[in-house]
Design a protein around this motif. Structure first.
Motif, PDB file in Angstrom:
ATOM      1  N   LEU A   1     -14.661  37.751 -38.041  1.00 19.99           N
ATOM      2  CA  LEU A   1     -13.970  37.158 -39.228  1.00 19.99           C
ATOM      3  C   LEU A   1     -13.249  35.826 -38.696  1.00 19.99           C
ATOM      4  O   LEU A   1     -13.422  34.736 -39.789  1.00 19.99           O
ATOM      5  CB  LEU A   1     -12.784  38.147 -39.613  1.00 19.99           C
ATOM      6  N   VAL A   2     -12.450  35.605 -37.780  1.00 24.75           N
ATOM      7  CA  VAL A   2     -12.146  34.202 -37.368  1.00 24.75           C
ATOM      8  C   VAL A   2     -13.052  33.316 -37.070  1.00 24.75           C
ATOM      9  O   VAL A   2     -12.710  32.135 -37.608  1.00 24.75           O
ATOM     10  CB  VAL A   2     -10.968  34.331 -35.863  1.00 24.75           C
ATOM     11  N   GLY A   3     -14.142  33.753 -36.591  1.00 26.66           N
ATOM     12  CA  GLY A   3     -15.240  32.535 -36.424  1.00 26.66           C
ATOM     13  C   GLY A   3     -15.921  32.346 -37.863  1.00 26.66           C
ATOM     14  O   GLY A   3     -16.069  31.111 -37.909  1.00 26.66           O
ATOM     15  N   PHE A   4     -16.035  33.112 -38.638  1.00 26.78           N
ATOM     16  CA  PHE A   4     -16.713  32.844 -40.052  1.00 26.78           C
ATOM     17  C   PHE A   4     -15.691  31.951 -40.805  1.00 26.78           C
ATOM     18  O   PHE A   4     -16.044  30.824 -41.579  1.00 26.78           O
ATOM     19  CB  PHE A   4     -16.980  34.113 -40.689  1.00 26.78           C
ATOM     20  N   ILE A   5     -14.331  32.211 -41.039  1.00 25.75           N
ATOM     21  CA  ILE A   5     -13.425  31.328 -41.681  1.00 25.75           C
ATOM     22  C   ILE A   5     -13.281  29.897 -40.963  1.00 25.75           C
ATOM     23  O   ILE A   5     -13.181  28.978 -41.639  1.00 25.75           O
ATOM     24  CB  ILE A   5     -11.872  31.953 -41.536  1.00 25.75           C
ATOM     25  N   THR A   6     -13.556  29.679 -39.712  1.00 21.36           N
ATOM     26  CA  THR A   6     -13.290  28.448 -38.983  1.00 21.36           C
ATOM     27  C   THR A   6     -14.614  27.844 -39.151  1.00 21.36           C
ATOM     28  O   THR A   6     -14.444  26.560 -39.738  1.00 21.36           O
ATOM     29  CB  THR A   6     -13.334  28.800 -37.313  1.00 21.36           C
ATOM     30  N   VAL A   7     -15.697  28.471 -39.281  1.00 20.66           N
ATOM     31  CA  VAL A   7     -16.993  27.523 -39.670  1.00 20.66           C
ATOM     32  C   VAL A   7     -16.828  27.141 -41.218  1.00 20.66           C
ATOM     33  O   VAL A   7     -17.200  26.107 -41.442  1.00 20.66           O
ATOM     34  CB  VAL A   7     -18.248  28.536 -39.535  1.00 20.66           C
ATOM     35  N   LEU A   8     -16.300  28.219 -42.261  1.00 22.34           N
ATOM     36  CA  LEU A   8     -16.101  27.561 -43.376  1.00 22.34           C
ATOM     37  C   LEU A   8     -15.102  26.570 -43.641  1.00 22.34           C
ATOM     38  O   LEU A   8     -15.333  25.558 -44.415  1.00 22.34           O
ATOM     39  CB  LEU A   8     -15.431  28.838 -44.263  1.00 22.34           C
ATOM     40  N   CYS A   9     -14.110  26.639 -42.800  1.00 24.37           N
ATOM     41  CA  CYS A   9     -13.010  25.359 -42.785  1.00 24.37           C
ATOM     42  C   CYS A   9     -13.849  24.135 -42.367  1.00 24.37           C
ATOM     43  O   CYS A   9     -13.624  22.704 -42.737  1.00 24.37           O
ATOM     44  CB  CYS A   9     -11.843  25.701 -42.051  1.00 24.37           C
ATOM     45  N   ILE A  10     -14.635  24.182 -41.208  1.00 27.04           N
ATOM     46  CA  ILE A  10     -15.234  22.973 -40.765  1.00 27.04           C
ATOM     47  C   ILE A  10     -16.192  22.321 -41.733  1.00 27.04           C
ATOM     48  O   ILE A  10     -16.306  21.259 -41.867  1.00 27.04           O
ATOM     49  CB  ILE A  10     -15.890  23.432 -39.239  1.00 27.04           C
ATOM     50  N   GLY A  11     -17.168  23.320 -42.280  1.00 25.92           N
ATOM     51  CA  GLY A  11     -18.010  22.925 -43.299  1.00 25.92           C
ATOM     52  C   GLY A  11     -17.314  22.301 -44.532  1.00 25.92           C
ATOM     53  O   GLY A  11     -17.942  21.252 -44.743  1.00 25.92           O
ATOM     54  N   ASN A  12     -16.282  22.763 -45.032  1.00 23.46           N
ATOM     55  CA  ASN A  12     -15.496  22.262 -46.082  1.00 23.46           C
ATOM     56  C   ASN A  12     -14.986  20.711 -45.722  1.00 23.46           C
ATOM     57  O   ASN A  12     -15.010  19.839 -46.466  1.00 23.46           O
ATOM     58  CB  ASN A  12     -14.232  23.193 -46.479  1.00 23.46           C
ATOM     59  N   TYR A  13     -14.718  20.652 -44.591  1.00 25.53           N
ATOM     60  CA  TYR A  13     -14.005  19.231 -44.121  1.00 25.53           C
ATOM     61  C   TYR A  13     -15.243  18.469 -44.073  1.00 25.53           C
ATOM     62  O   TYR A  13     -15.004  17.255 -44.850  1.00 25.53           O
ATOM     63  CB  TYR A  13     -13.416  19.510 -42.736  1.00 25.53           C
ATOM     64  N   PHE A  14     -16.330  18.694 -43.593  1.00 23.03           N
ATOM     65  CA  PHE A  14     -17.450  17.632 -43.605  1.00 23.03           C
ATOM     66  C   PHE A  14     -17.948  17.414 -44.969  1.00 23.03           C
ATOM     67  O   PHE A  14     -18.331  16.138 -45.457  1.00 23.03           O
ATOM     68  CB  PHE A  14     -18.613  18.172 -42.555  1.00 23.03           C
ATOM     69  N   ARG A  15     -18.015  18.528 -45.901  1.00 27.00           N
ATOM     70  CA  ARG A  15     -18.424  18.154 -47.481  1.00 27.00           C
ATOM     71  C   ARG A  15     -17.527  17.150 -48.029  1.00 27.00           C
ATOM     72  O   ARG A  15     -17.897  16.509 -48.455  1.00 27.00           O
ATOM     73  CB  ARG A  15     -18.599  19.553 -47.848  1.00 27.00           C
ATOM     74  N   ALA A  16     -16.210  17.494 -47.551  1.00 23.43           N
ATOM     75  CA  ALA A  16     -15.189  16.802 -48.371  1.00 23.43           C
ATOM     76  C   ALA A  16     -15.171  15.094 -47.798  1.00 23.43           C
ATOM     77  O   ALA A  16     -15.076  14.077 -48.721  1.00 23.43           O
ATOM     78  CB  ALA A  16     -13.847  16.978 -48.235  1.00 23.43           C
ATOM     79  N   LYS A  17     -15.409  15.149 -46.600  1.00 20.30           N
ATOM     80  CA  LYS A  17     -15.797  13.607 -45.823  1.00 20.30           C
ATOM     81  C   LYS A  17     -16.963  13.016 -46.574  1.00 20.30           C
ATOM     82  O   LYS A  17     -16.946  11.914 -46.854  1.00 20.30           O
ATOM     83  CB  LYS A  17     -15.723  13.806 -44.398  1.00 20.30           C
ATOM     84  N   ARG A  18     -18.028  13.720 -46.636  1.00 21.06           N
ATOM     85  CA  ARG A  18     -19.236  13.055 -47.272  1.00 21.06           C
ATOM     86  C   ARG A  18     -18.935  12.943 -49.027  1.00 21.06           C
ATOM     87  O   ARG A  18     -19.313  11.608 -49.175  1.00 21.06           O
ATOM     88  CB  ARG A  18     -20.427  14.230 -47.237  1.00 21.06           C
ATOM     89  N   ALA A  19     -18.268  13.746 -49.694  1.00 19.82           N
ATOM     90  CA  ALA A  19     -17.707  12.974 -51.021  1.00 19.82           C
ATOM     91  C   ALA A  19     -17.032  11.916 -51.055  1.00 19.82           C
ATOM     92  O   ALA A  19     -17.307  11.263 -51.954  1.00 19.82           O
ATOM     93  CB  ALA A  19     -17.314  14.566 -51.611  1.00 19.82           C
ATOM     94  N   GLN A  20     -16.220  11.843 -50.073  1.00 21.98           N
ATOM     95  CA  GLN A  20     -15.329  10.806 -50.079  1.00 21.98           C
ATOM     96  C   GLN A  20     -15.819   9.319 -49.579  1.00 21.98           C
ATOM     97  O   GLN A  20     -15.747   8.327 -50.386  1.00 21.98           O
ATOM     98  CB  GLN A  20     -14.090  10.825 -49.067  1.00 21.98           C
ATOM     99  N   ASP A  21     -16.719   9.702 -48.955  1.00 17.64           N
ATOM    100  CA  ASP A  21     -17.777   8.299 -48.624  1.00 17.64           C
ATOM    101  C   ASP A  21     -18.668   7.973 -49.703  1.00 17.64           C
ATOM    102  O   ASP A  21     -18.678   6.951 -50.035  1.00 17.64           O
ATOM    103  CB  ASP A  21     -18.695   8.830 -47.352  1.00 17.64           C
ATOM    104  N   ARG A  22     -19.235   8.959 -50.393  1.00 18.73           N
ATOM    105  CA  ARG A  22     -20.024   8.830 -51.358  1.00 18.73           C
ATOM    106  C   ARG A  22     -19.135   8.163 -52.590  1.00 18.73           C
ATOM    107  O   ARG A  22     -19.624   7.144 -53.200  1.00 18.73           O
ATOM    108  CB  ARG A  22     -20.674  10.029 -51.977  1.00 18.73           C
ATOM    109  N   GLN A  23     -18.201   8.434 -52.852  1.00 24.05           N
ATOM    110  CA  GLN A  23     -17.112   7.938 -53.789  1.00 24.05           C
ATOM    111  C   GLN A  23     -16.897   6.509 -53.360  1.00 24.05           C
ATOM    112  O   GLN A  23     -16.787   5.633 -54.540  1.00 24.05           O
ATOM    113  CB  GLN A  23     -15.988   8.996 -53.943  1.00 24.05           C
ATOM    114  N   ARG A  24     -16.377   6.255 -52.320  1.00 25.91           N
ATOM    115  CA  ARG A  24     -16.078   4.813 -51.670  1.00 25.91           C
ATOM    116  C   ARG A  24     -17.306   3.886 -52.258  1.00 25.91           C
ATOM    117  O   ARG A  24     -17.143   2.849 -52.357  1.00 25.91           O
ATOM    118  CB  ARG A  24     -15.686   4.963 -50.302  1.00 25.91           C
ATOM    119  N   GLN A  25     -18.710   4.478 -51.811  1.00 22.86           N
ATOM    120  CA  GLN A  25     -19.621   3.764 -51.789  1.00 22.86           C
ATOM    121  C   GLN A  25     -19.994   3.320 -53.313  1.00 22.86           C
ATOM    122  O   GLN A  25     -20.446   2.185 -53.842  1.00 22.86           O
ATOM    123  CB  GLN A  25     -20.989   4.043 -51.183  1.00 22.86           C
TER     124      GLN A  25
END
Length: 90
Positions: A23-47
């Motif tokens: 459970l802890v590992g699954f939640i950690t993977v979800l959080c890390i994935g969400n972080y990178f998704r948001a980072k990519r979206a921010q970069d696309r918006q900046r472009q």
């Protein structure tokens, strides 16, 4: 207070620990994935924003430094380039 005093077998304790780790590992993977998704979206918006600015001629964009420089204002002869507040005072 050990697991035996609570009536738990060793298998039940191991299963509980495995479930907790999963459970802890699954939640950690979800959080890390969400972080990178948001980072990519921010970069696309900046472009998109920088592309829109360069199309409008609103300023110079240097892709190598990713810096935006607003257009310079040319002032008529004899006028100063002083910024004024809302009341018209420098």
């Amino acid at each position: 207070m050990t697991y035996r005093s609570r009536g738990r077998s060793l298998v039940e304790v191991i299963l509980a620990v495995c479930f907790t780790v999963f459970l802890v590992g699954f939640i950690t993977v979800l959080c890390i994935g969400n972080y990178f998704r948001a980072k990519r979206a921010q970069d696309r918006q900046r472009q998109r924003r920088l592309a829109k600015l360069s199309e409008q001629g609103g300023g110079d964009y240097d892709a190598s430094t990713a810096a935006y420089m607003p257009p310079s204002r040319t002032t008529p002869a004899g006028k100063s380039n002083t910024n004024y507040d809302s009341e018209g005072q420098p």
